[in-house]
Design an enzyme around this catalytic site. Sequence first.
Site, PDB file in Angstrom:
ATOM      1  N   ASP A   1       0.800  -1.157   0.021  1.00 43.53           N
ATOM      2  CA  ASP A   1      -0.073  -0.048   0.000  1.00 43.53           C
ATOM      3  C   ASP A   1       0.904   1.383   0.034  1.00 43.53           C
ATOM      4  OD1 ASP A   1      -2.797   1.154   0.162  1.00 43.53           O
ATOM      5  OD2 ASP A   1      -1.765   1.865   2.114  1.00 43.53           O
TER       6      ASP A   1
ATOM      7  N   LYS B   1       1.450   4.289  -3.048  1.00 44.46           N
ATOM      8  CA  LYS B   1       1.574   5.675  -2.629  1.00 44.46           C
ATOM      9  C   LYS B   1       2.719   6.485  -3.297  1.00 44.46           C
ATOM     10  CE  LYS B   1      -1.748   5.453   1.090  1.00 44.46           C
ATOM     11  NZ  LYS B   1      -1.854   4.934   2.455  1.00 44.46           N
TER      12      LYS B   1
END
Length: 911
Positions: free
Chosen positions: A767, A771
Amino acid sequence: MPVASLAKVSVSPAAAGDFTVRAPCIYGKRLVSNRVSFGKLRRRSCIGHCVRSELQTSRVLGSVTDLSLDNSVENGHLPKGDSWAVHKFGGTCVGNSERIKDVADVVVKDDSERKLVVVSAMAKVTDMMYDLIHRAQSRDDSYLSALDAVLEKHRATALDLLDGDELASFLSRLHEDVNNLKAMLRAIYIAGHATESFSDFVVGHGELWSAQMLAAVVRKSGLDCTWMDARDVLVVIPTGSNQVDPDFVESEKRLEKWFSQNSTKIIIATGFIASTPQNIPTTLKRDGSDFSAAIMGALFRSHQLTIWTDVDGVYSADPRKVSEAVILKTLSYQEAWEMSYFGANVLHPRTIIPVMKYDIPIVIRNIFNLSAPGTMICRQIEDEDGYKLDAPVKGFATIDNLALVNVEGTGMAGVPGTASDIFSAVKEVGANVIMISQASSEHSVCFAVPEKEVNAVSEALRSKFSEALQAGRLSQIEVIPNCSILAAVGQKMASTPGVSCTLFSALAKANINVRAISQGCSEYNVTVVIKREDSVKALRAVHSRFFLSRTTLAMGIIGPGLIGATLLDQLRDQAAVLKQEFNIDLRVLGITGSKSMLLSEIGIDLSRWRELVNEKGTEANLDKFTQQVHGNHFIPNTVLVDCTADSAIASHYYDWLRKGIHVITPNKKANSGPLDQYLKLRDLQRKSYTHYFYEATVGAGLPIISTLRGLLETGDKILRIEGIFSGTLSYLFNTFVGDRSFSEVVAEAKDAGFTEPDPRDDLSGTDVARKVIILARESGLKLDLADLPIRSLVPEPLKGCASAEEFMEKLPQYDDDLAKERLEAENSGEVLRYVGVVDAVNQKGTVELRRYKKEHPFAQLAGSDNIIAFTTTRYKDHPLIVRGPGAGAQVTAGGIFSDILRLASYLGAPS
Ligand code: ADP
Ligand code: ASP
Ligand code: MG
């Protein structure tokens, strides 16, 4: 509805007659008066004020004889002028006995000195009367039972309303009339044909009966009231093409005579019916009672004409077709005329001319809603400072069932008389030309006529131009059937640039093809011809463009999970304020999950969206969903908000943007997915005028993408972006202190709901890596997820654990590794932080566990906050830092919401 031809607008000089002399007296007297009584607005005291022409002002000053008119009652003459109020009640207003009582009540309560009331037949009665003729001339003897039904309807109404002598006298007249009608219908039956005068005689009975009943009900309240058979007063001259012109001079004479025999302060007159100069009964044609009332208003020089109907006034579009139509407070005479000419049947188009001549305001009001002020139609409206109030476009109307005739040929150019030849051929067949358009090259002339007249028109043209067609001077006479006209009406269109552009772009957005255009020099209207089947869609599309808030957004919410649901609730709480204060109108037209979806044409009631999804949800279908949300032609802009984390949904963005649908999302999949697809998407976004916002993909509601964009767009150069991008991992390392073990901290966070159900989804670092990819790409780096070294906190042997439980159970076995790292860091006065790094200088990115000095801002973090440091050429020594909660439904939804508002402001919402 019969449509007046443009050529019929002006009042003939003979008909205008001596009106010019007498009108001004009204003003001379009324300047001192400012009385505003029930439902009426004085000519001098309308909202702002009605501006009279100079000509009329000078007539005010010069009229001495006129003043004597009002004093003439004693002489038995008709006292014309402001003492008269004229009311007209449409068929629905007198549709049954209860309603007739309501009408009588309105009449009684009007405190004007004198009142003339024009009344239509009871609702549907005129249709019933035409049907009698139709049956009789088709030799269908059911006309007799149909006539009985007409009789019964009026008998029953009279029994409800009247008693004693009034009832007896009405019923006797009713029976006598019905017997006469029976005889006349019998004659029609035998002849198998009804002449126009026979037919007009029959159909006018509805008004005769409603007027007599209403007069009797008014008398019941103790007032003196006389009914008037308008055939004794109104004289009209048939003009051919299903129209009549009033003969004002003769009508005025007859009115004087009638009044000398019926001197009374309340008159109930029949609408619709009149006489020819030869005293043959005739009518003012369908819907003609408004016109009757206007002629009466002019004959009496009344101070106002109030037209009572079943809607609150004139709407910006036919309220039956456009549910969002708004009531127009005021309209100029020209605007009202244009609206009614082009199909707003709330007012008969010919109503305007007689009253305009005397500046008599018309007020349209609703008998069923007395509290509504209605629409005021008068000369142009100005505010106290002389500014013309009003929007450039006041309303829209459509006329359906038209055909376009296109006469084309090179031989037309520069040949005088071609237009005259064309239109004289049209006139010979009595067709009504509704609009004309000629290209300036004179290569073609096209015009619209009612569909039912087009065959006759085209035959007449072909015969008139047979030689020209043979010689090739005319190439074709083409008929395009199934057309409609859409007109935009507004007096200020003339002085407002860009109105046509907005109109056409709204039509284009709704995918409507325009076949012909016409705009007169007066610019009170712009008229377009479109396909019949597009008529309502076009009306809605242009109406919404001009009348909805400029930033009305049709929204589709995909994925009403935790974040989507929070967003819907935030929208629910804020929508009214946005609309009221910022003119931003957000309409959620669809909500779809993976199983069911909910759609609405006008907007889902967000106070009940959960119940509605449960109760009315249908099987989810993303194509249908998109089509419906975007296909709503009321609303010019569509945005789809993807609140899922699904790459399948993200794969649609390209297509949506290409269709002009804006996209807003916290879903990281598109921007961190395959590089080539990402580049294609961004390329499309830059070339189109469609927006794609994704602030909430990094740091939830924190301004990270926008900060980065701001730096780049103003010419700063990104050197490095480093940050704690995961709320979960931020929490874990902020809490992983003292003698606590890592597994203990993870278990605690899991129990508190701070981690994904399987904590490996957080600990794997994917995750954070997504980003980093998003920020790297935003900074211009061409990186893919596979290019990124990621420090996973999931011990290699535990990657294959079948369940989260098994993983949690085994995690303590690996506590030592991290404890060791922490200790080493502590020994050097440092802490461990799980960070993502974009190294723009070396075109790299990493996700790693780094050590920071205890004084470093990253070491100061508490809870689950995110922190991001931008090192740039401008912010080199002290990086620019954004810090705050970077996870959680509320702040993520807040981030999406602010993207929605940013979209609204890009689309023109006030700042
Ligand atoms: P009446 O019988 O009172 O003369 P009409 O049926 O002739 O009434 O006219 C009123 C109707 O006109 C309304 O009920 C409405 O549906 C329709 N209408 C069409 N266009 C408009 C508009 N722009 N504004 C208001 N009403 C309209
Ligand atoms: N009753 C007539 C009609 O229905 C006239 C009117 O109501 O305006 O056409
Ligand atoms: Mg009407």
